[in-house]
Enzyme design. Structure first.
Site, short mmCIF file in Angstrom:
data_model
loop_
_atom_site.label_atom_id
_atom_site.label_comp_id
_atom_site.label_asym_id
_atom_site.label_seq_id
_atom_site.Cartn_x
_atom_site.Cartn_y
_atom_site.Cartn_z
N ARG A 1 0.48 -1.85 0.03
CA ARG A 1 0.18 -0.25 0.25
C ARG A 1 0.83 1.18 0.24
NH1 ARG A 1 -3.30 -2.85 4.02
NH2 ARG A 1 -5.04 -3.42 2.86
N LYS B 1 3.11 10.97 -11.17
CA LYS B 1 2.15 10.74 -12.23
C LYS B 1 2.59 8.76 -12.36
CE LYS B 1 -1.40 13.43 -15.05
NZ LYS B 1 -1.63 13.77 -16.36
N GLU C 1 9.24 18.83 -24.35
CA GLU C 1 8.19 19.06 -23.50
C GLU C 1 8.61 20.80 -23.02
OE1 GLU C 1 6.09 17.33 -22.44
OE2 GLU C 1 6.38 15.55 -23.61
N LYS D 1 5.87 23.33 -14.38
CA LYS D 1 5.04 22.19 -13.96
C LYS D 1 4.71 22.38 -11.97
CE LYS D 1 4.16 17.29 -14.36
NZ LYS D 1 4.62 16.30 -15.21
N GLU E 1 -5.63 16.46 -11.79
CA GLU E 1 -5.97 17.09 -12.70
C GLU E 1 -6.84 16.82 -12.68
OE1 GLU E 1 -3.50 15.13 -15.78
OE2 GLU E 1 -5.31 15.19 -17.29
N ARG F 1 -4.35 21.61 -14.37
CA ARG F 1 -3.01 20.77 -14.37
C ARG F 1 -3.06 19.79 -16.11
NH1 ARG F 1 -0.47 15.85 -10.87
NH2 ARG F 1 1.25 15.21 -12.49
N ASN G 1 -0.98 18.62 -20.56
CA ASN G 1 -1.82 17.91 -22.62
C ASN G 1 -1.60 18.11 -23.09
OD1 ASN G 1 -1.48 15.26 -20.45
ND2 ASN G 1 -3.70 16.22 -20.21
N HIS H 1 -0.23 16.46 -26.62
CA HIS H 1 -0.32 15.22 -26.61
C HIS H 1 -1.43 14.66 -27.57
CE1 HIS H 1 2.69 16.18 -24.30
NE2 HIS H 1 3.25 14.83 -23.59
N HIS I 1 -0.53 11.08 -28.85
CA HIS I 1 -0.62 9.95 -28.59
C HIS I 1 -1.64 9.24 -29.56
CE1 HIS I 1 -0.42 10.70 -23.97
NE2 HIS I 1 0.59 11.05 -24.34
N HIS J 1 8.17 9.42 -28.57
CA HIS J 1 7.62 10.44 -27.56
C HIS J 1 7.30 11.81 -27.98
CE1 HIS J 1 4.33 11.73 -24.61
NE2 HIS J 1 5.18 12.15 -23.95
N1 GLY Z 1 2.81 14.83 -17.57
C1 GLY Z 1 1.26 15.70 -17.80
C2 GLY Z 1 1.76 15.92 -15.78
O1 GLY Z 1 1.87 14.91 -15.88
O2 GLY Z 1 0.27 16.22 -15.90
#
Ligand code: GLY
Length: 375
Positions: free
Chosen positions: A121, A143, A195, A237, A247, A251, A255, A258, A262, A274
């Site tokens: 956990r 993430k 990025e 960021k 998000e 946030r 993207n 993206h 994608h 990427h």
């Molecule tokens: N890569 C986008 C984020 O971390 O929200």
């Protein structure tokens, strides 16, 4: 040395950014925990010397080290790989306080992070990104996750849905040494720059100018210039993550490009990494924004110029059927409530979430990045 704080409602951590900091990993992790052990996860791409420097530094700080190695292959970014990791974590008899240290590119950070988030956990996680892409994006913000197969098409074939299974799991610290970027292939290095351009478009027009004015020095991997670039890029960021950790809103601006990226990244014959797919996605988003009046022609040209000077693609390397691309976009997990959510630049240095872009407007984005790269 820039130490960038990340302040979240239930969690605070520091990003340690300094050229030559890698041999100090042990003391930084020791400041965070008195635990006798540490579990180091790397990949088979990691330059041996980086792994050796980090292991030695952790040993010097009196950590008894267990290690696991992943294969840096997007097709192996799966639950099965995570399951293998759990087995190794069990064998190493990790307890809930043992720090898990992810050393490598974005794939290691995502997979190791997800294993750390879920084993017993949740174990403390330290991210040590060794690619520019992982430094300015993947390692910051919590993430973690793996790919998961999408439903099969009529022929029984199924694509891997990118990062469909995962969790938000904030690291205890992130340690970045820009010196290690010298050991990346130029292609991998440039992928991280996409990025940085994305962050500049979203929040800092001056950063776009910095990237353009310093493109040569940046491509030469000048450590001082890269430190400034990473600090400015990561700060953008951090600011968004601090406002919206999970998000739920702002946030999602990260993207930008993206949803387009994608759709093209899995197409094997395009052979896009990427960051390259993101660069093309940024151009497609810029074209949509131009079409709906939220970007001027000059601003769109500024984006193209920056990407070109940084030796990133601005067009698809070969034509792709637009219908196939639109279908791929429909499967993107950013579809919310049946609407395709696209991020568009809103001038330079700002972006917005758009839910009502028409199919024709999205097609205009694809049209702008199709054909030969003369532009
Ligand atoms: N890569 C986008 C984020 O971390 O929200």
């Amino acid at each position: 040395m820039p130490t960038l704080p990340v302040n979240l409602p239930h969690h605070e951590y520091s990003i340690h950014l300094k050229p030559g900091i890698l041999p100090r990993v042990g003391e930084i992790v020791r400041d965070l925990t008195a635990h006798p052990g540490a579990f180091l996860i790397t990949d088979d791409n990691i330059t041996e010397s980086h792994g050796a420097v980090v292991s030695k530094s952790l040993n010097n700080a009196q950590f008894s080290l267990s290690q696991a190695q992943l294969t840096a292959d997007e097709a192996l970014k799966t639950l099965s790989t995570v399951s293998d990791l759990y087995g190794q974590m069990l064998e190493a008899r990790l307890d809930r306080n043992c720090p898990v240290i992810a050393l490598g590119g974005g794939l290691v950070g995502d997979v190791a992070g997800f294993a750390a988030a879920t084993f017993l956990r949740g174990l403390p996680l330290i991210q040590i990104p060794t690619t520019l892409l992982a430094m300015v994006d993947a390692s910051v913000g919590g993430k973690t996750g793996v790919n998961f197969p999408l439903p099969q098409d009529e022929s029984g074939y199924s694509e891997l849905g990118k990062n469909l299974v995962g969790s938000f799991w904030q690291p205890r610290a992130v340690i970045m040494d820009p010196e290690v970027l010298r050991t990346l292939s130029p292609r991998d290095f440039r992928c991280g720059l996409a990025e940085c351009v994305k962050h500049a478009i979203i929040a800092d027009r001056d950063l776009l100018k910095f990237l353009t004015d310093n493109s040569r020095v940046i491509l030469d991997c000048d450590a001082e210039c890269l430190t400034t670039l990473i600090e400015r890029s990561v700060s953008i960021k951090i600011n968004l993550v601090q406002q919206d950790e999970r998000e739920a809103g702002i946030r999602a601006l990260l993207n930008l490009g993206h949803t387009f990226a994608h759709a093209i990244e899995p197409i094997k014959q395009l052979d896009l990494r990427h960051g390259e797919a993101v660069a093309i996605g940024l151009c497609a988003a810029a074209a949509c924004a131009l079409n709906v009046g939220s970007l001027t022609q000059d601003e769109a040209i500024e984006i193209h110029n920056a990407l070109k000077l940084l030796e990133l693609p601005t067009k698809l390397p070969q034509p792709v059927d637009h219908g196939q691309l639109l279908l791929a976009m429909g499967f993107d997990k950013k579809v919310s409530d049946g609407q395709l959510r696209i991020i568009l630049p809103d001038g330079l240095g700002a972006a917005r979430i758009v839910n009502d872009l028409s199919l024709e407007e999205i097609k205009s984005g694809w049209a702008a990045v199709s054909g030969d790269d003369h532009g």
